[in-house]
Design a protein around this motif. Structure first.
Motif, PDB file in Angstrom:
ATOM      1  N   ASN A   1       6.292  19.985 -11.910  1.00 25.15           N
ATOM      2  CA  ASN A   1       5.810  20.345 -13.248  1.00 25.15           C
ATOM      3  C   ASN A   1       4.876  19.286 -13.832  1.00 25.15           C
ATOM      4  OD1 ASN A   1       7.579  18.276 -13.757  1.00 25.15           O
ATOM      5  ND2 ASN A   1       8.927  19.433 -15.136  1.00 25.15           N
ATOM      6  N   GLY A   2       4.593  18.232 -13.043  1.00 25.23           N
ATOM      7  CA  GLY A   2       3.679  17.181 -13.493  1.00 25.23           C
ATOM      8  C   GLY A   2       4.346  16.016 -14.198  1.00 25.23           C
ATOM      9  N   GLU A   3       5.626  16.131 -14.512  1.00 26.94           N
ATOM     10  CA  GLU A   3       6.323  15.032 -15.171  1.00 26.94           C
ATOM     11  C   GLU A   3       6.539  13.873 -14.190  1.00 26.94           C
ATOM     12  OE1 GLU A   3       9.917  16.380 -16.931  1.00 26.94           O
ATOM     13  OE2 GLU A   3       8.926  17.722 -18.360  1.00 26.94           O
ATOM     14  N   ARG A   4       6.606  12.653 -14.748  1.00 25.62           N
ATOM     15  CA  ARG A   4       6.755  11.454 -13.929  1.00 25.62           C
ATOM     16  C   ARG A   4       7.994  10.689 -14.391  1.00 25.62           C
ATOM     17  NH1 ARG A   4       1.899  10.100 -11.421  1.00 25.62           N
ATOM     18  NH2 ARG A   4       2.405   7.871 -11.427  1.00 25.62           N
ATOM     19  N   GLU A   5       8.781  10.210 -13.425  1.00 24.65           N
ATOM     20  CA  GLU A   5       9.964   9.411 -13.738  1.00 24.65           C
ATOM     21  C   GLU A   5       9.965   8.158 -12.871  1.00 24.65           C
ATOM     22  OE1 GLU A   5      13.652  11.440 -13.489  1.00 24.65           O
ATOM     23  OE2 GLU A   5      12.997  13.159 -14.665  1.00 24.65           O
ATOM     24  N   THR A   6      10.267   7.017 -13.481  1.00 24.92           N
ATOM     25  CA  THR A   6      10.417   5.776 -12.731  1.00 24.92           C
ATOM     26  C   THR A   6      11.799   5.760 -12.081  1.00 24.92           C
ATOM     27  OG1 THR A   6       8.948   4.574 -14.220  1.00 24.92           O
ATOM     28  CG2 THR A   6      10.452   3.262 -12.851  1.00 24.92           C
ATOM     29  N   VAL A   7      11.823   5.678 -10.757  1.00 25.57           N
ATOM     30  CA  VAL A   7      13.083   5.652 -10.012  1.00 25.57           C
ATOM     31  C   VAL A   7      13.670   4.250 -10.018  1.00 25.57           C
ATOM     32  CG1 VAL A   7      14.173   6.044  -7.761  1.00 25.57           C
ATOM     33  CG2 VAL A   7      12.377   7.593  -8.572  1.00 25.57           C
ATOM     34  N   THR A   8      12.838   3.247  -9.726  1.00 25.78           N
ATOM     35  CA  THR A   8      13.269   1.844  -9.737  1.00 25.78           C
ATOM     36  C   THR A   8      12.035   0.960  -9.659  1.00 25.78           C
ATOM     37  OG1 THR A   8      14.774   0.225  -8.705  1.00 25.78           O
ATOM     38  CG2 THR A   8      13.520   1.636  -7.224  1.00 25.78           C
ATOM     39  N   SER A   9      12.194  -0.339  -9.869  1.00 29.45           N
ATOM     40  CA  SER A   9      11.088  -1.292  -9.786  1.00 29.45           C
ATOM     41  C   SER A   9      11.588  -2.603  -9.219  1.00 29.45           C
ATOM     42  CB  SER A   9      10.443  -1.490 -11.160  1.00 29.45           C
ATOM     43  OG  SER A   9      11.394  -1.928 -12.106  1.00 29.45           O
ATOM     44  N   TRP A  10      10.675  -3.443  -8.730  1.00 25.27           N
ATOM     45  CA  TRP A  10      11.065  -4.670  -8.041  1.00 25.27           C
ATOM     46  C   TRP A  10       9.889  -5.637  -7.996  1.00 25.27           C
ATOM     47  CZ3 TRP A  10       9.952   0.000  -6.018  1.00 25.27           C
ATOM     48  CH2 TRP A  10       8.874   0.088  -5.133  1.00 25.27           C
ATOM     49  N   SER A  11      10.165  -6.867  -7.600  1.00 22.59           N
ATOM     50  CA  SER A  11       9.143  -7.888  -7.380  1.00 22.59           C
ATOM     51  C   SER A  11       8.995  -8.156  -5.890  1.00 22.59           C
ATOM     52  CB  SER A  11       9.500  -9.187  -8.097  1.00 22.59           C
ATOM     53  OG  SER A  11       9.482  -9.022  -9.497  1.00 22.59           O
ATOM     54  N   VAL A  12       7.769  -8.358  -5.454  1.00 20.05           N
ATOM     55  CA  VAL A  12       7.489  -8.740  -4.067  1.00 20.05           C
ATOM     56  C   VAL A  12       7.137 -10.222  -4.055  1.00 20.05           C
ATOM     57  CG1 VAL A  12       6.054  -8.336  -2.034  1.00 20.05           C
ATOM     58  CG2 VAL A  12       6.607  -6.433  -3.561  1.00 20.05           C
ATOM     59  N   PRO A  13       7.899 -11.061  -3.344  1.00 21.05           N
ATOM     60  CA  PRO A  13       7.588 -12.496  -3.295  1.00 21.05           C
ATOM     61  C   PRO A  13       6.328 -12.749  -2.477  1.00 21.05           C
ATOM     62  CG  PRO A  13       9.371 -11.973  -1.805  1.00 21.05           C
ATOM     63  CD  PRO A  13       9.097 -10.715  -2.560  1.00 21.05           C
TER      64      PRO A  13
END
Length: 259
Positions: free
Chosen positions: A198-210
């Motif tokens: 339907n075009g909606e967006r959801e953030t599943v998770t986030s992280w840092s890359v060293p």
């Protein structure tokens, strides 16, 4: 607190209880002596420090009251419907588990509720690129979950050469997603986004890359050679998801995986 009383690697597990302030004076003194010489525990304590108010609120919830209000106040992504159910699950586990087990469950759920502000990277070590004592890839819960889920989609971006595999499992509250990410270099901050049909967006998770990155072929250290495994949740059911995107915080798309 058996780990704090001995000299084995189990003392590293005490960092969560110390962050919550549930150790007695003797136990806290023992752990602080260890903390003074353990860089890994210091890093974990910094990450967990911001969770204490939320975890304390969850621990004080009555068994059948107050969960919707807590869910609405803590969650921006996923939807309040998902956060309410997640907090409800925490309350149910609280009645059955010990304090230590409750902390581990709540910390994992906090990463899902907090969306883009939470970091749930589970294949990292110290800043020197070496795996610290008490931290092994075999104990990686996200990697174990990835191996247990059979429904997977994968793609390698032709331009960035970043490779992503997303494992999906339907839950009553939506979709549990686990990401395996390879050939990503740092330093960088990234998010996994679920895009609905339907075009909606959801953030599943986030992280840092060293700096040393993850899943780098031919890297000099085992930590850089190993892929990154992170997990989170979306309110979408699997059949409502069109695709996943791995984006940097600056908006650059590293890879898109069709669901």
């Amino acid at each position: 607190m058996q780990g704090a009383q001995g000299s084995g690697d189990n003392i590293h597990e005490t960092v969560g209880a110390y962050a919550l302030g549930i150790l007695d004076d003797a136990e806290a003194t023992q752990f602080e002596a260890h903390l003074a010489t353990c860089e890994w525990c210091g890093q974990q304590l910094d990450e967990l420090a911001g969770m204490e108010p939320m975890l304390a609120a969850l621990a004080d919830l009555p068994a059948a009251q107050g969960t919707p209000a807590i869910g609405e106040s803590l969650a921006a992504k996923p939807s309040t419907k998902l956060s309410d159910r997640l907090v409800g699950e925490v309350v149910q586990h609280r009645a059955k588990k010990s304090r230590r087990n409750f902390f581990m469950l709540a910390a994992g759920i906090a990463a899902i509720i907090a969306g883009p502000t939470a970091v749930f990277a589970t294949a990292g070590g110290g800043d020197d690129g070496k795996v610290q004592a008490g931290q092994t890839f075999a104990d990686n819960p996200a990697k174990a979950a990835f191996g247990d889920i059979s429904d997977k989609v994968q793609r390698t971006d032709a331009a960035t050469k970043v490779s992503a595999t997303v494992a999906m499992k339907e839950k009553a509250w939506g979709t549990h997603a686990v990401l395996e990410l390879k050939n990503v270099k740092g330093p960088e901050k990234c998010s996994l986004i679920a895009v609905g049909k339907n075009g909606e967006r959801e953030t599943v998770t986030s992280w840092s890359v060293p700096t040393w990155g993850y899943g780098i072929k031919g890297a000099k250290t085992e930590q850089a050679k190993n892929p990154l495994y992170v997990e989170g949740g979306a309110a979408f059911t699997p059949d409502e998801i069109d695709h996943f995107e791995v984006l940097t915080f600056s908006g650059k798309k590293l890879v898109q995986v069709e669901a």
